[in-house]
Write an enzyme that holds these catalytic residues in place. Structure first.
Site, PDB file in Angstrom:
ATOM      1  N   ALA A 317      28.101 -12.087  35.288  1.00  0.00           N
ATOM      2  CA  ALA A 317      28.554 -11.732  33.941  1.00  0.00           C
ATOM      3  C   ALA A 317      27.380 -11.301  33.069  1.00  0.00           C
ATOM      4  CB  ALA A 317      29.269 -12.930  33.319  1.00  0.00           C
ATOM      5  N   HIS A 441       8.993 -35.007  25.954  1.00  0.00           N
ATOM      6  CA  HIS A 441       9.269 -36.106  26.882  1.00  0.00           C
ATOM      7  C   HIS A 441      10.331 -37.022  26.273  1.00  0.00           C
ATOM      8  CE1 HIS A 441       8.590 -39.280  29.794  1.00  0.00           C
ATOM      9  NE2 HIS A 441       8.541 -40.143  28.787  1.00  0.00           N
TER      10      HIS A 441
HETATM   11  P1  FAD Z   1      35.363  -7.840  34.837  1.00  0.00           P
HETATM   12  O1  FAD Z   1      35.033  -9.120  34.196  1.00  0.00           O
HETATM   13  O2  FAD Z   1      35.988  -7.856  36.178  1.00  0.00           O
HETATM   14  O3  FAD Z   1      36.302  -7.067  33.815  1.00  0.00           O
HETATM   15  C1  FAD Z   1      36.858  -5.831  34.102  1.00  0.00           C
HETATM   16  C2  FAD Z   1      38.126  -5.694  33.284  1.00  0.00           C
HETATM   17  O4  FAD Z   1      38.549  -4.329  33.385  1.00  0.00           O
HETATM   18  C3  FAD Z   1      39.291  -6.528  33.794  1.00  0.00           C
HETATM   19  O5  FAD Z   1      39.777  -7.351  32.758  1.00  0.00           O
HETATM   20  C4  FAD Z   1      40.340  -5.507  34.229  1.00  0.00           C
HETATM   21  O6  FAD Z   1      41.665  -5.915  33.926  1.00  0.00           O
HETATM   22  C5  FAD Z   1      39.959  -4.299  33.396  1.00  0.00           C
HETATM   23  N1  FAD Z   1      40.365  -3.024  33.987  1.00  0.00           N
HETATM   24  C6  FAD Z   1      40.093  -2.567  35.237  1.00  0.00           C
HETATM   25  N2  FAD Z   1      40.589  -1.327  35.399  1.00  0.00           N
HETATM   26  C7  FAD Z   1      41.184  -1.003  34.227  1.00  0.00           C
HETATM   27  C8  FAD Z   1      41.897   0.135  33.787  1.00  0.00           C
HETATM   28  N3  FAD Z   1      42.075   1.196  34.562  1.00  0.00           N
HETATM   29  N4  FAD Z   1      42.400   0.109  32.528  1.00  0.00           N
HETATM   30  C9  FAD Z   1      42.237  -0.967  31.715  1.00  0.00           C
HETATM   31  N5  FAD Z   1      41.572  -2.067  32.090  1.00  0.00           N
HETATM   32  C10 FAD Z   1      41.043  -2.091  33.337  1.00  0.00           C
HETATM   33  N6  FAD Z   1      29.409 -14.722  36.889  1.00  0.00           N
HETATM   34  C11 FAD Z   1      28.436 -15.399  36.242  1.00  0.00           C
HETATM   35  O7  FAD Z   1      27.499 -14.777  35.750  1.00  0.00           O
HETATM   36  N7  FAD Z   1      28.487 -16.760  36.100  1.00  0.00           N
HETATM   37  C12 FAD Z   1      29.490 -17.486  36.640  1.00  0.00           C
HETATM   38  O8  FAD Z   1      29.514 -18.706  36.502  1.00  0.00           O
HETATM   39  C13 FAD Z   1      30.515 -16.819  37.339  1.00  0.00           C
HETATM   40  N8  FAD Z   1      31.535 -17.508  37.874  1.00  0.00           N
HETATM   41  C14 FAD Z   1      32.534 -16.827  38.496  1.00  0.00           C
HETATM   42  C15 FAD Z   1      33.572 -17.569  39.048  1.00  0.00           C
HETATM   43  C16 FAD Z   1      34.601 -16.921  39.687  1.00  0.00           C
HETATM   44  C17 FAD Z   1      35.730 -17.723  40.259  1.00  0.00           C
HETATM   45  C18 FAD Z   1      34.595 -15.493  39.764  1.00  0.00           C
HETATM   46  C19 FAD Z   1      35.731 -14.768  40.418  1.00  0.00           C
HETATM   47  C20 FAD Z   1      33.569 -14.753  39.229  1.00  0.00           C
HETATM   48  C21 FAD Z   1      32.517 -15.415  38.604  1.00  0.00           C
HETATM   49  N9  FAD Z   1      31.439 -14.719  38.063  1.00  0.00           N
HETATM   50  C22 FAD Z   1      30.439 -15.400  37.434  1.00  0.00           C
HETATM   51  C23 FAD Z   1      31.340 -13.246  38.147  1.00  0.00           C
HETATM   52  C24 FAD Z   1      31.760 -12.591  36.829  1.00  0.00           C
HETATM   53  O9  FAD Z   1      33.075 -12.988  36.521  1.00  0.00           O
HETATM   54  C25 FAD Z   1      31.682 -11.071  36.937  1.00  0.00           C
HETATM   55  O10 FAD Z   1      30.394 -10.702  37.382  1.00  0.00           O
HETATM   56  C26 FAD Z   1      31.936 -10.425  35.593  1.00  0.00           C
HETATM   57  O11 FAD Z   1      33.214 -10.750  35.120  1.00  0.00           O
HETATM   58  C27 FAD Z   1      31.828  -8.892  35.690  1.00  0.00           C
HETATM   59  O12 FAD Z   1      32.076  -8.349  34.453  1.00  0.00           O
HETATM   60  P2  FAD Z   1      32.666  -6.864  34.296  1.00  0.00           P
HETATM   61  O13 FAD Z   1      32.776  -6.637  32.827  1.00  0.00           O
HETATM   62  O14 FAD Z   1      31.854  -5.913  35.087  1.00  0.00           O
HETATM   63  O15 FAD Z   1      34.095  -6.887  34.979  1.00  0.00           O
END
Ligand code: FAD
Length: 462
Positions: A317, A441
């Site tokens: 994230a 500490h």
């Molecule tokens: P995403 O968060 O996947 O968001 C993309 C969004 O785009 C989604 O909401 C989707 O609905 C939307 N979307 C896609 N296509 C379209 C479209 N055509 N039109 C409209 N909307 C669309 N990372 C960490 O750093 N720390 C953690 O502790 C961590 N824990 C995790 C635990 C789990 C169980 C999982 C599954 C992942 C975890 N991650 C963690 C990874 C993290 O969630 C992702 O790296 C992060 O969410 C990526 O962000 P993003 O904005 O690229 O995409």
């Protein structure tokens, strides 16, 4: 139809941060999200709900393991799974609502629905077409599939199903010993399930410093985890009571199987760009499905950028957020920058595990002359007081210049401790700079300082 300077597709940590920063820089911005709520995978079915469950079950573990040791007597609490799920959902709701508030505050328009890009400069949501001078694809990722394993999100689940199981399983097989599998495995192990992890490679958490990975595996084994390493899963099939996972051991090709109430497939995630129409636009994709970008997150089609899990790099994230901020700055005519050499990684188990920079294996492979400073939490008063004295801090520094090249921590608060080293690395600090900094500490941070001291004349409390 409306005209925007920027339309961001996806409201995960990459997309929503990009939209907010661009609006702060004076651009007229919209963000499209297909989900009902903002925050993407991270807030809805990723980082946040998993940390809520890890927190609740960590507290339970403390009650059972450590309360009596501190003279806290009395009946141990029982688990109300529905209430725990409701707590998790409250945490999620609080955070997703928070993004809604930030959108309003920063005047980001939330376009609700699934977006496609009919042409450069246009974004279609439902029947409406909006004009956008710039488009950022932040469409994130989805769980990767595994041949022979059909996910039903009831018994054979991805992390999404694992976060919302209808009841606590007695046994769980986790396929894949990566971060997500081990975090969710910890949740169910602490709730009393037998957790068996099946991993293709010969070590857990691939890519992690090998010494840390070994210690981590030992500690998880002590917590009841069972590991089957070097095993290729062939299939998972539902049975009357749960599912059976069949795998072959890579060393001798022998076939084995294991039954469980629930099977969690945690073999990684893949970029998600379905339905955007990138192919028709001629946006180049990489062989593994990520959008190809240059160093400024621009695709080969003018005015279209991509960030986060949809592009190459660690699926984290904070990496997505940093790219979101940086690309917004580039679009606004500034100099957005992400230092990919200093992106921390954290596993939120107990103990936590964190890392930044190079591993010992990477330094060896690159032929870098390095030194190691290590300090065990056994020598840290605060860690001992909270029964978390297992684990250690390991700092890797250049042998000649003493510059910090990497840090790996397994122990209490590791996910927060690592940031001291991130800042040190951003400033090009030496291990001695860290060692000469006064640390309060008794804090866990003293273990980081002691590891830095161990890179020089030696730690005091070791
Ligand atoms: P995403 O968060 O996947 O968001 C993309 C969004 O785009 C989604 O909401 C989707 O609905 C939307 N979307 C896609 N296509 C379209 C479209 N055509 N039109 C409209 N909307 C669309 N990372 C960490 O750093 N720390 C953690 O502790 C961590 N824990 C995790 C635990 C789990 C169980 C999982 C599954 C992942 C975890 N991650 C963690 C990874 C993290 O969630 C992702 O790296 C992060 O969410 C990526 O962000 P993003 O904005 O690229 O995409």
């Amino acid at each position: 139809m409306a005209d925007f300077d920027l339309i961001v597709i996806g409201a995960g940590p990459g997309g929503y941060v990009c939209a907010i920063r661009a609006a702060q820089l004076g651009l007229k911005v919209a963000c499209v999200e297909g989900r009902e709520t903002l925050g993407g995978t991270c807030l809805n079915v990723g980082c946040i709900p998993s940390k809520a469950l890890l927190n609740a079950t960590h507290q339970l573990h403390e009650v059972h393991e450590n309360f009596e040791k501190m003279g806290l007597m009395g009946a141990a609490p029982t688990v109300d799974w529905d209430k725990m799920q409701a707590y998790k959902q409250d945490v999620v709701n609080g955070n997703t609502k928070g993004i809604e508030f930030l959108f309003k505050k920063n005047k980001v328009t939330w376009l609700k629905g699934w977006a496609s890009i009919p042409a450069a400069g246009q974004v279609k949501v439902g029947d409406e077409i909006h004009n956008a001078k710039n488009i950022v694809v932040a469409s994130g990722s989805v769980p990767a599939s595994l041949p022979g394993v059909e996910v039903d999100e009831e018994v054979i689940v991805t992390s999404t199903g694992a976060l919302s199981l209808p009841k606590i399983p007695k046994s769980v097989v986790v396929i894949g010993a990566g971060v997500i599998g081990l975090e969710m495995g910890s949740v169910y192990a602490r709730l009393g399930a037998t957790v068996t992890v099946i991993e293709y490679l010969d070590a857990i958490t691939p890519g992690m410093d090998a010494e840390i990975a070994k210690s981590f595996q030992k500690l998880l084994t002590k917590q009841g985890f069972k590991f089957t390493l070097g095993a290729a899963v062939q299939k998972a099939e539902r049975t009357e009571t749960g599912a059976t996972v069949t795998y072959t051991l890579r060393k001798d090709d022998s076939e084995h199987s294991v039954d469980a109430d629930v099977v969690l497939v945690a073999t990684g995630r893949k970029a998600y760009t379905d339905g955007l129409g990138l192919d028709a636009l001629g946006v180049e994709l990489l062989p593994r499905g990520q959008v190809k970008t240059d160093a400024h997150w621009a695709t080969n089609v003018k005015g279209i950028y991509a960030i986060g899990d949809a592009v190459v790099g660690p699926m984290l994230a904070h990496k997505a957020e940093d790219e979101g901020m940086a690309v917004a700055e580039v679009i606004a005519g500034k100099h957005g920058h992400v230092n990919y050499d200093v992106i921390p990684g954290v596993i939120y188990t107990t103990p936590e595990v964190s890392s930044v920079g190079k591993t010992e294996e990477q330094l060896k492979e690159a032929g870098v002359d390095y030194k190691v400073g290590k300090f065990p939490f056994m020598g840290n008063a605060r860690a001992k007081a909270v029964f978390q004295a297992e684990g250690f801090v390991k700092i890797l520094a250049d042998k000649t210049t003493d510059r910090v090249l990497g840090c790996h921590i397994i122990g209490p608060g590791a996910g927060d401790l690592i940031h001291e080293i991130c800042v040190a690395m951003e400033f090009g600090a030496s291990a001695q700079d860290v060692a000469l900094t006064c640390h309060a500490h008794p804090t866990y941070s003293e273990a980081v300082r002691e590891a830095a001291l161990a890179c020089g004349d030696g730690a005091i409390h070791a």
